[in-house]
Enzyme design. Structure first.
Site, PDB file in Angstrom:
ATOM      1  N   GLU A 140      60.456  36.987   4.842  1.00  8.43           N
ATOM      2  CA  GLU A 140      59.511  35.913   5.213  1.00  8.43           C
ATOM      3  C   GLU A 140      58.235  36.508   5.806  1.00  8.43           C
ATOM      4  OE1 GLU A 140      59.942  32.991   4.216  1.00  8.43           O
ATOM      5  OE2 GLU A 140      62.066  32.478   4.224  1.00  8.43           O
TER       6      GLU A 140
ATOM      7  N   ARG B 131      54.884  35.618   3.749  1.00  3.67           N
ATOM      8  CA  ARG B 131      54.000  34.693   4.467  1.00  3.67           C
ATOM      9  C   ARG B 131      52.859  35.434   5.176  1.00  3.67           C
ATOM     10  NH1 ARG B 131      57.620  29.450   5.836  1.00  3.67           N
ATOM     11  NH2 ARG B 131      59.254  29.860   4.335  1.00  3.67           N
TER      12      ARG B 131
ATOM     13  N   ASP C 232      66.150  34.132  -6.838  1.00  2.00           N
ATOM     14  CA  ASP C 232      64.892  33.675  -7.455  1.00  2.00           C
ATOM     15  C   ASP C 232      63.722  34.676  -7.543  1.00  2.00           C
ATOM     16  OD1 ASP C 232      64.586  33.436  -4.670  1.00  2.00           O
ATOM     17  OD2 ASP C 232      64.189  31.295  -4.676  1.00  2.00           O
TER      18      ASP C 232
ATOM     19  N   GLU D 168      58.364  24.232  -5.796  1.00  2.00           N
ATOM     20  CA  GLU D 168      58.658  24.948  -7.053  1.00  2.00           C
ATOM     21  C   GLU D 168      58.364  24.144  -8.317  1.00  2.00           C
ATOM     22  OE1 GLU D 168      60.714  24.807  -4.413  1.00  2.00           O
ATOM     23  OE2 GLU D 168      60.562  26.880  -3.706  1.00  2.00           O
TER      24      GLU D 168
HETATM   25  C1  DMJ Z   1      58.990  29.543  -0.202  1.00  2.00           C
HETATM   26  O1  DMJ Z   1      59.029  30.003   1.101  1.00  2.00           O
HETATM   27  C2  DMJ Z   1      58.930  30.703  -1.150  1.00  2.00           C
HETATM   28  O2  DMJ Z   1      58.516  30.234  -2.381  1.00  2.00           O
HETATM   29  C3  DMJ Z   1      60.242  31.401  -1.299  1.00  2.00           C
HETATM   30  O3  DMJ Z   1      60.196  32.441  -2.245  1.00  2.00           O
HETATM   31  C4  DMJ Z   1      61.333  30.435  -1.669  1.00  2.00           C
HETATM   32  N1  DMJ Z   1      60.918  29.066  -1.574  1.00  2.00           N
HETATM   33  C5  DMJ Z   1      60.182  28.643  -0.438  1.00  2.00           C
HETATM   34  C6  DMJ Z   1      59.728  27.209  -0.537  1.00  2.00           C
HETATM   35  O4  DMJ Z   1      60.628  26.368  -1.136  1.00  2.00           O
END
Ligand code: DMJ
Length: 389
Positions: free
Chosen positions: A16, A20, A149, A283
């Site tokens: 994160e 971020r 993902d 998404e």
């Molecule tokens: C986001 O923080 C990012 O896209 C992360 O990779 C997974 N999904 C969340 C939001 O749904």
């Protein structure tokens, strides 16, 4: 000039912090050229590096930026690192090396990737868990949603970001996606294509909202590869995105649940009470945006506008926007949380869906997993350090 850095003495998620904080510092550096952003990114990255000091070089999930201590979550398959986390550092760390001339950041993520590449994979698929001490897979849970993902997203985008020089990334993307097509993509009796989670050989027949980014990824990959496979991948992109839209359309709020299931009786609806929530996730809109840019099919803008109206109707509150606990109820309870990705991603993708193509062109930029834009090599805003040219 003397600068003072206060570092909070508590654990944070390496992943994160990267997507971020690091992502936004790097975007700001690319857009402005202000070295303050680059230097802050370096300070942050240097404090993240201890997480990579494991037997295999595969980073831990949690790090205390003050002490440098790092560890994994106990719940993650006996102390494993998580695929979507350890595999979602490449764009940022590689770019940071290029703009500073310091190879250390790139070397860490390249090592992680080559380690993953060297491992034997069940049916060519990557399990969500790997142990940083042994370098062995944990539970064979495989997902294009939670815990998996963005690893796949970053394989494709690392190749694109490199100006298509990083052929290892492309090869790994193609191999992984072909295995996913062979083993994880299904069509429901009603004709909806979905990508399911696997637990060993057991197919779960459900799709998480998080996996709805996959439509956009398949489309971006199809365009970038531009080969015999592209038409096929583009068809998957359109079909998966349609399925995610159906998960929204089949709810009374026109917002999509956290997971949705496929059984003999039900398609694209959530059957579990605790998973009917919508927490402002981006998404599905990310896929609308990419597919709009690449196909110009007007339905993607129509679907995006339905989402804007649904957000206004069910999520807007006097102080901002909130998640809701049940998309199948018009007067659902609200969670009173405005996620930061709502600004970074959800609103950005919806805004770009209705903007001209030259505003953050897909030819010049890749979006990191939190939708912070990073320049593609060749974009004049790449700002490569002279020592690395
Ligand atoms: C986001 O923080 C990012 O896209 C992360 O990779 C997974 N999904 C969340 C939001 O749904």
């Amino acid at each position: 000039m003397i600068t003072m850095t206060m570092v909070v003495n508590s654990e944070i998620s390496l992943f994160e912090a990267n997507i971020r904080f690091m992502g936004s510092l790097l975007t700001n550096y690319a857009l402005t050229g202000d070295v303050m952003f680059r230097d802050k990114a370096v300070q942050l990255a240097e404090r993240m590096l201890p997480a990579f000091q494991t037997e295999t070089g595969i980073p831990h999930s949690l790090i205390n930026l003050h002490t440098g201590m790092s560890r994994n979550y106990g719940w993650a398959s006996g102390g494993c690192s998580i695929l979507s986390e350890l595999g979602t550092m490449h764009l940022e760390f590689s770019y940071l090396s290029d703009i500073t001339g310091n190879p250390v950041f790139k070397s860490k993520v390249e090592h992680v990737r080559s380690t993953l590449r060297s491992l034997e994979k069940p049916k060519g698929l990557y399990p969500n868990f790997i142990h940083p001490r042994t370098g062995k897979w944990g539970l064979h849970h495989i997902s294009l949603g939670a815990l998996g993902d963005s690893f796949y997203e970053y394989l494709l985008k690392a190749w694109i970001q490199s100006g298509k020089e990083d052929t290892e990334a492309r090869e790994m993307y193609e191999e992984a996606i072909n295995a996913i097509i062979d083993h994880m993509i299904f069509k429901s009796p009603g004709g909806l294509t979905y990508v399911s989670d696997l637990k060993y050989d057991k197919v779960e027949h459900k799709m998480g909202h998080l996996a709805c980014f996959a439509g956009g990824m398949f489309a971006l990959g199809a365009k970038a590869m531009d080969n015999d496979e592209s038409r096929n991948h583009m068809a998957y992109a359109a079909e998966l995105t349609r399925t995610c839209h159906e998960s929204y359309d089949r709810s009374v709020t026109k917002l999509g649940p956290e997971t949705f299931h496929f059984t003999d009786k039900t398609e694209a609806k959530c059957l579990k009470n605790g998973e009917k929530y919508y927490i402002l996730r981006p998404e599905t809109f990310e896929s609308y945006f990419i597919l709009w840019r690449l196909t110009k099919d007007p339905k993607y803008r129509e679907w995006g506008w339905e989402a804007v109206e649904a957000l206004e109707k069910h999520c807007r509150v006097p102080g901002g926007f909130t998640g809701i606990s049940n998309v199948y109820s018009v007067d659902s309870a609200k969670d009173d949380v405005q996620q930061s990705y709502f600004f970074a991603e959800t609103l950005k993708y919806l805004y770009l869906l209705f903007s001209d193509d030259n505003l953050i062109s897909l030819d010049d930029w890749v979006f990191n997993s939190e939708a912070h834009m990073l320049p593609i090599k060749g974009n004049p805003l790449y700002r490569q350090a002279p020592t690395t040219l």
